[in-house]
Motif scaffolding. Structure first.
Motif, PDB file in Angstrom:
ATOM      1  N   THR A 195       0.758   5.601   0.830  1.00  0.00           N
ATOM      2  CA  THR A 195       0.045   6.763   1.367  1.00  0.00           C
ATOM      3  C   THR A 195       0.909   7.999   1.192  1.00  0.00           C
ATOM      4  OG1 THR A 195      -1.062   5.389   3.012  1.00  0.00           O
ATOM      5  CG2 THR A 195      -1.054   7.766   3.411  1.00  0.00           C
ATOM      6  N   TYR A 196       0.318   9.094   0.683  1.00  0.00           N
ATOM      7  CA  TYR A 196       1.006  10.379   0.564  1.00  0.00           C
ATOM      8  C   TYR A 196       0.280  11.405   1.415  1.00  0.00           C
ATOM      9  CZ  TYR A 196       3.607   8.855  -3.623  1.00  0.00           C
ATOM     10  OH  TYR A 196       4.433   8.206  -4.499  1.00  0.00           O
ATOM     11  N   ALA A 197       1.019  12.042   2.336  1.00  0.00           N
ATOM     12  CA  ALA A 197       0.469  13.142   3.141  1.00  0.00           C
ATOM     13  C   ALA A 197      -0.878  12.771   3.746  1.00  0.00           C
ATOM     14  CB  ALA A 197       0.340  14.400   2.285  1.00  0.00           C
ATOM     15  N   GLY A 198      -0.965  11.568   4.275  1.00  0.00           N
ATOM     16  CA  GLY A 198      -2.189  11.129   4.928  1.00  0.00           C
ATOM     17  C   GLY A 198      -3.270  10.630   3.992  1.00  0.00           C
ATOM     18  N   ARG A 199      -3.035  10.698   2.678  1.00  0.00           N
ATOM     19  CA  ARG A 199      -4.037  10.234   1.712  1.00  0.00           C
ATOM     20  C   ARG A 199      -3.593   8.889   1.144  1.00  0.00           C
ATOM     21  NH1 ARG A 199      -5.002  10.483  -3.908  1.00  0.00           N
ATOM     22  NH2 ARG A 199      -2.982  11.492  -4.283  1.00  0.00           N
ATOM     23  N   VAL A 200      -4.493   7.930   1.152  1.00  0.00           N
ATOM     24  CA  VAL A 200      -4.184   6.603   0.615  1.00  0.00           C
ATOM     25  C   VAL A 200      -4.199   6.668  -0.913  1.00  0.00           C
ATOM     26  CG1 VAL A 200      -4.879   4.193   0.483  1.00  0.00           C
ATOM     27  CG2 VAL A 200      -5.150   5.446   2.632  1.00  0.00           C
ATOM     28  N   VAL A 201      -3.039   6.456  -1.521  1.00  0.00           N
ATOM     29  CA  VAL A 201      -2.919   6.496  -2.977  1.00  0.00           C
ATOM     30  C   VAL A 201      -3.200   5.127  -3.573  1.00  0.00           C
ATOM     31  CG1 VAL A 201      -1.359   6.966  -4.908  1.00  0.00           C
ATOM     32  CG2 VAL A 201      -1.267   8.378  -2.845  1.00  0.00           C
ATOM     33  N   GLU A 203      -9.541   4.911  -8.209  1.00  0.00           N
ATOM     34  CA  GLU A 203      -9.534   5.387  -6.822  1.00  0.00           C
ATOM     35  C   GLU A 203      -8.630   4.531  -5.931  1.00  0.00           C
ATOM     36  OE1 GLU A 203     -13.655   5.572  -5.679  1.00  0.00           O
ATOM     37  OE2 GLU A 203     -14.006   7.383  -6.885  1.00  0.00           O
ATOM     38  N   GLY A 204      -7.422   4.270  -6.441  1.00  0.00           N
ATOM     39  CA  GLY A 204      -6.419   3.576  -5.644  1.00  0.00           C
ATOM     40  C   GLY A 204      -6.584   2.076  -5.543  1.00  0.00           C
ATOM     41  N   GLN A 234      -4.617   1.337  -2.226  1.00  0.00           N
ATOM     42  CA  GLN A 234      -5.121   0.453  -1.174  1.00  0.00           C
ATOM     43  C   GLN A 234      -4.295  -0.838  -1.164  1.00  0.00           C
ATOM     44  OE1 GLN A 234      -7.553   1.241   0.884  1.00  0.00           O
ATOM     45  NE2 GLN A 234      -8.464   3.044  -0.082  1.00  0.00           N
ATOM     46  N   SER A 258       0.858  -1.187   0.000  1.00  0.00           N
ATOM     47  CA  SER A 258       0.000   0.000   0.000  1.00  0.00           C
ATOM     48  C   SER A 258       0.892   1.234   0.000  1.00  0.00           C
ATOM     49  CB  SER A 258      -0.932   0.022   1.213  1.00  0.00           C
ATOM     50  OG  SER A 258      -0.198   0.194   2.408  1.00  0.00           O
ATOM     51  N   SER A 282      -5.577   7.899 -10.306  1.00  0.00           N
ATOM     52  CA  SER A 282      -6.108   6.618  -9.823  1.00  0.00           C
ATOM     53  C   SER A 282      -5.038   5.712  -9.223  1.00  0.00           C
ATOM     54  CB  SER A 282      -6.817   5.882 -10.965  1.00  0.00           C
ATOM     55  OG  SER A 282      -5.925   5.622 -12.038  1.00  0.00           O
TER      56      SER A 282
END
Length: 225
Positions: free
Chosen positions: A11-17, A204-205, A19, A9, A38
């Motif tokens: 994650t960038y800056a708290g956002r899951v890029v 969406e990841g 899953q 998995s 995406s």
């Protein structure tokens, strides 16, 4: 090609890029499609260690992308979305030779390697030219040549036909299809993927479809309406 993602998995800056997912890539021709943002480019950059996962592991042809980054990058060439930006020396022949410095070849061996790859791609006439003098398709092939001269086992190309006119698009497409190396292509040019053994659809990841080109492209067209 043997690329293995194990419980990965990002994650960038708290956002899951991306899953969490596990996946194995073994085919010779793989396409990656999906809307902007995406997770496509993040996924592809993990294959050669440009992006490291926050969880899990990625191994490429037997080498761990985190622990053995040098070995991985020597085996995976990457042609970026804006190829002119990765041509750093004025003349195309010099830029190609730059990728050989790590091999410590003689000058004659470097010149032969550059000449052989240029001939293979049909761009020998561009070797004495500068990047700003070339068409979009010629720049794409020059950047590809600078990657191929290092003899990678896998080549990743990000939007190789983006903003090309029909003539240049067809030239690049024919070249991609002729390459003996294992190829991964990220693209919005769905026609380019015709006949590819496998295509991954990101949304969406997540990987929401994985299979033959025609099946996955049809699913993508349904998804975007």
């Amino acid at each position: 090609m043997q690329v293995v993602f194990n419980d990965v998995s990002v994650t960038y800056a708290g956002r899951v890029v991306l899953q969490p997912f596990s996946l194995r890539l073994t085919e010779r021709r793989i396409g990656i499609i999906g809307l902007n943002g995406s997770g496509k480019s993040t996924f592809s950059k993990m294959i050669n260690g440009l992006v490291l996962p926050d969880t899990g592991t990625v191994t490429t042809n037997g080498f761990d992308a985190r622990q053995q980054a040098h070995e991985v990058r020597a085996r995976v060439g990457y042609v970026f979305q804006h190829p002119a930006n990765q041509i750093v020396l004025p003349l195309i022949k010099d830029d190609m030779a730059l990728g050989l410095k790590r091999l410590r070849l003689t000058r004659q061996e470097e010149e032969r390697a550059v000449s052989d790859v240029a001939a293979r791609l049909g761009i020998s006439h561009l070797l004495e030219r500068r990047a700003h003098e070339l068409s979009g398709g010629e720049v794409q092939l020059a950047a590809l040549a600078s990657v191929l001269v290092g003899a990678p086992e896998i080549v990743i190309m990000d939007e190789p036909t983006n903003q090309l006119d029909l003539r240049n698009r067809n030239m690049v497409s024919r070249t991609i299809r002729s390459l003996p190396e294992d190829i991964i292509v990220i693209t919005h040019d769905l026609e380019l993927l015709s006949g590819f053994e496998r295509v991954l659809l990101f949304h969406e990841g997540r990987i929401v479809e994985d299979g033959p080109a025609e099946v996955v492209i049809a699913r993508y067209q349904e998804l975007v309406g």
